[in-house]
Write an enzyme that holds these catalytic residues in place. Structure first.
Site, PDB file in Angstrom:
ATOM      1  CG  HIS A   1      -2.094   0.910   1.052  1.00  0.00           C
ATOM      2  ND1 HIS A   1      -2.038   2.258   1.301  1.00  0.00           N
ATOM      3  CD2 HIS A   1      -3.347   0.650   0.592  1.00  0.00           C
ATOM      4  CE1 HIS A   1      -3.219   2.779   1.027  1.00  0.00           C
ATOM      5  NE2 HIS A   1      -4.025   1.846   0.586  1.00  0.00           N
TER       6      HIS A   1
ATOM      7  CG  ASP B   1      -8.501  -4.422  -2.779  1.00  0.00           C
ATOM      8  OD1 ASP B   1      -9.713  -4.269  -2.587  1.00  0.00           O
ATOM      9  OD2 ASP B   1      -7.753  -3.539  -3.231  1.00  0.00           O
TER      10      ASP B   1
HETATM   11  N1  CMC Z   1       4.100  -7.744  -4.822  1.00  0.00           N
HETATM   12  C1  CMC Z   1       5.444  -7.721  -4.985  1.00  0.00           C
HETATM   13  N2  CMC Z   1       6.219  -6.628  -4.867  1.00  0.00           N
HETATM   14  C2  CMC Z   1       5.600  -5.470  -4.575  1.00  0.00           C
HETATM   15  C3  CMC Z   1       4.208  -5.396  -4.399  1.00  0.00           C
HETATM   16  C4  CMC Z   1       3.448  -6.587  -4.528  1.00  0.00           C
HETATM   17  N3  CMC Z   1       2.123  -6.577  -4.362  1.00  0.00           N
HETATM   18  N4  CMC Z   1       3.856  -4.130  -4.104  1.00  0.00           N
HETATM   19  C5  CMC Z   1       4.990  -3.420  -4.118  1.00  0.00           C
HETATM   20  N5  CMC Z   1       6.057  -4.240  -4.405  1.00  0.00           N
HETATM   21  C6  CMC Z   1       7.484  -3.848  -4.436  1.00  0.00           C
HETATM   22  C7  CMC Z   1       7.819  -3.106  -5.703  1.00  0.00           C
HETATM   23  O1  CMC Z   1       8.284  -3.970  -6.703  1.00  0.00           O
HETATM   24  C8  CMC Z   1       8.887  -2.144  -5.230  1.00  0.00           C
HETATM   25  O2  CMC Z   1      10.098  -2.854  -5.082  1.00  0.00           O
HETATM   26  P1  CMC Z   1      11.506  -2.086  -5.326  1.00  0.00           P
HETATM   27  O3  CMC Z   1      11.566  -1.012  -4.271  1.00  0.00           O
HETATM   28  O4  CMC Z   1      12.536  -3.147  -5.179  1.00  0.00           O
HETATM   29  O5  CMC Z   1      11.440  -1.533  -6.720  1.00  0.00           O
HETATM   30  C9  CMC Z   1       8.424  -1.762  -3.822  1.00  0.00           C
HETATM   31  O6  CMC Z   1       7.664  -2.898  -3.367  1.00  0.00           O
HETATM   32  C10 CMC Z   1       7.567  -0.499  -3.757  1.00  0.00           C
HETATM   33  O7  CMC Z   1       6.486  -0.664  -4.680  1.00  0.00           O
HETATM   34  P2  CMC Z   1       5.797   0.520  -5.470  1.00  0.00           P
HETATM   35  O8  CMC Z   1       5.049  -0.050  -6.622  1.00  0.00           O
HETATM   36  O9  CMC Z   1       6.798   1.594  -5.737  1.00  0.00           O
HETATM   37  O10 CMC Z   1       4.785   1.052  -4.362  1.00  0.00           O
HETATM   38  P3  CMC Z   1       3.567   2.024  -4.610  1.00  0.00           P
HETATM   39  O11 CMC Z   1       3.328   2.719  -3.339  1.00  0.00           O
HETATM   40  O12 CMC Z   1       3.796   2.857  -5.835  1.00  0.00           O
HETATM   41  O13 CMC Z   1       2.351   1.036  -4.978  1.00  0.00           O
HETATM   42  C11 CMC Z   1       0.588  -0.498  -4.748  1.00  0.00           C
HETATM   43  C12 CMC Z   1       1.383   0.631  -4.078  1.00  0.00           C
HETATM   44  C13 CMC Z   1      -0.646  -0.789  -3.898  1.00  0.00           C
HETATM   45  C14 CMC Z   1       0.095  -0.027  -6.122  1.00  0.00           C
HETATM   46  C15 CMC Z   1       1.487  -1.742  -4.896  1.00  0.00           C
HETATM   47  O14 CMC Z   1       1.894  -2.191  -3.625  1.00  0.00           O
HETATM   48  C16 CMC Z   1       0.805  -2.867  -5.663  1.00  0.00           C
HETATM   49  O15 CMC Z   1       0.887  -2.906  -6.891  1.00  0.00           O
HETATM   50  N6  CMC Z   1       0.081  -3.827  -4.958  1.00  0.00           N
HETATM   51  C17 CMC Z   1      -0.665  -4.846  -5.616  1.00  0.00           C
HETATM   52  C18 CMC Z   1      -2.014  -4.305  -6.084  1.00  0.00           C
HETATM   53  C19 CMC Z   1      -2.960  -4.070  -4.939  1.00  0.00           C
HETATM   54  O16 CMC Z   1      -3.133  -4.912  -4.060  1.00  0.00           O
HETATM   55  N7  CMC Z   1      -3.655  -2.902  -4.960  1.00  0.00           N
HETATM   56  C20 CMC Z   1      -4.665  -2.559  -3.952  1.00  0.00           C
HETATM   57  C21 CMC Z   1      -4.226  -1.412  -3.092  1.00  0.00           C
HETATM   58  S1  CMC Z   1      -5.268  -1.220  -1.616  1.00  0.00           S
HETATM   59  C22 CMC Z   1      -6.823  -0.790  -2.224  1.00  0.00           C
HETATM   60  C23 CMC Z   1      -6.876   0.605  -2.686  1.00  0.00           C
HETATM   61  O17 CMC Z   1      -7.005   1.507  -1.841  1.00  0.00           O
HETATM   62  O18 CMC Z   1      -6.789   0.833  -3.888  1.00  0.00           O
END
Ligand code: CMC
Length: 443
Positions: free
Chosen positions: A303, A360
């Protein structure tokens, strides 16, 4: 702290700071470009406060979520969704009289305009219900136009939107299974009305089991607001141009649909089904999630804001166990989910990146137990988020600091250049027969 200083080259600039009611500090950068010519660069706006808001407070480090000051745990366990909607939009929980009037009004406004019902006939049978929901809400602005200054009309349209969203959602499901629509009833709660409209038929009444009514009520409350998330920011972005309520909220529905946002609840169950089909080999998928080249992410994990735990996921994990327990069911996907959580939470990759189950991760398993089809999961999220979107739209309208949203960019394209040779300035009257197709032209 009253000022922040920024040194840019030889120059030093001072910017005012201010604090929120929970002591968060903000540096007011509104004069940065005017003073220095520079802009801030913050893709995804992870460090950018786009507004001041009194609706929802989140402390991602401590796993705190409060609506108008009330902890999510209290509201989720003791309140009715329609009361929480009132709280978010008007700032206070309704007293008994206000609640009865509000509930009655929401039921009165829950009938979809008869002419709009025809729309359902013209979507292809494969249409995703999120697409239907977004389109129907967008078209409500044609059926219920209002004067932007007329507060009474705005209030009426707020109730229409809240009342009708569950009806549209249930009708889109009924259409997809080829059954006649079931209309809402006055003496049912918001959650029970939705379940009845989904599962009753003209032949057979659906007696809403209290455990399912409570579960849906809680799910809707848990999703009701989450401050400046992607879809709410979209509602504010569109609303900043003074677009009408329906246009803004339908944009929010479409933003929510994406798998990184609300669409994740559908993606989680599809992922768990995939793992199940693959012999429940969850460890393989943990390894895939850690391998950046695999393109696979553990859906329902991570998140932008929560870096300790998501309080909503905690409540939902417990609720998933309770619902399945009372229904006397087991779900192999719940076991896989628990294994994934256990392994991920002890794995350095997830610990270092502070990746925890989010809202989720378990919600889809509850929807599944209730009998809601996977494609409807994000629609349930949208029904829940409706009061939050409306509350932010109202807050923005009345915020004197609000300006049309218009971010800047850093241009990284070509420097000025000029056309050479003699490119065709005019379209030929007729396209010559031997004109090569685009695919045959190498650029
Ligand atoms: N599985 C594996 N690795 C992950 C995941 C995941 N679900 N989420 C983040 N990472 C890793 C990512 O690869 C990155 O690694 P590094 O620093 O080595 O490059 C690090 O963690 C930070 O990730 P980010 O994508 O820069 O983080 P963000 O804050 O931009 O994204 C997120 C947040 C929710 C989009 C992301 O965690 C994700 O894609 N999660 C899966 C989709 C999901 O469950 N979404 C629902 C969110 S909660 C409901 C809502 O409010 O929408």
């Amino acid at each position: 702290m009253t000022h922040a200083r920024l040194i840019l080259g030889e120059q030093e600039y001072e910017f005012p700071t201010f604090q929120g009611t929970e002591d968060e500090v903000a540096v007011d950068m509104t004069k940065l470009r005017g003073k220095s010519g520079a802009i801030t660069y913050d893709p995804g706006y992870a460090n950018t406060g786009s507004c001041k808001s009194a609706i929802t407070y989140i402390d991602g480090e401590k796993g705190i979520l409060r609506y108008r000051g009330y902890p999510i745990e209290e509201l989720a366990q003791h309140a009715m969704f329609s009361a929480v909607a009132y709280l978010l939009i008007y700032g206070e929980l309704p007293d008994e009289k206000q609640f009865l009037v509000w509930r009655e009004e929401l039921t009165r406004q829950s009938l979809v305009h008869e002419s709009m019902l025809k729309f359902f006939d013209h979507f292809p049978p494969t249409a995703h219900p999120m697409n239907i929901l977004g389109s129907m809400i967008s078209s409500m602005s044609s059926f219920y136009p209002y004067d932007a200054e007329d507060e009474e009309k705005i209030n009426l349209n707020i109730m229409r939107l809240l009342g009708q969203v569950k009806t549209i959602a249930a009708f889109s499901y009924k259409k997809s299974v080829g059954q006649p629509f079931i209309y809402p009833r006055a003496n049912y709660s918001y959650a029970a009305n939705f379940l009845r409209m989904m599962f009753a038929t003209p032949q057979e009444e659906y007696v809403v089991p209290p455990i399912l009514e409570n579960a849906v009520n809680m799910l809707l409350i848990i999703h009701a607001d989450h401050e400046q998330n992607c879809s709410t920011s979209t509602v504010r972005m569109v609303g900043s141009s003074r677009a009408n309520l329906y246009a803004c909220v339908s944009a929010g529905v479409n933003a929510l649909w994406g798998p990184l946002h609300g669409g994740a609840n559908q993606a989680v169950v599809e992922m768990l089904e995939r793992i199940h089909r693959d012999g429940a080999n969850y460890k393989k998928y943990i390894e895939m999630a850690k391998d950046k080249d695999s393109g696979f992410r553990l859906m329902g994990f991570g998140h932008r804001v929560y870096k300790n735990f998501d309080p909503r996921a905690k409540l939902l994990k417990k609720a998933a166990d309770e619902v399945l327990g009372v229904l006397g069911r087991t779900d192999p996907l719940l076991d896989i989910a628990k294994h994934l959580e256990e392994v991920a939470l002890s794995d350095d990759f997830f610990i270092e990146r502070k990746l925890y189950p989010n809202v989720d991760f378990y919600s889809g398993l509850i929807y599944r137990a209730i009998g809601i089809p996977t494609e409807m999961f994000t629609v349930l999220f949208a029904i829940g988020r409706m009061p939050g979107w409306i509350a932010h739209w109202c807050e923005m309208r009345n915020d004197e600091d609000n300006k049309i949203h218009r971010p800047r960019q850093i241009y990284v394209g070509m420097n000025e250049r000029h056309m050479t040779g003699l490119p065709p300035h005019t379209e030929p009257a007729q396209i010559p027969k031997n004109t090569p197709k685009l695919a045959q032209v190498s650029v």
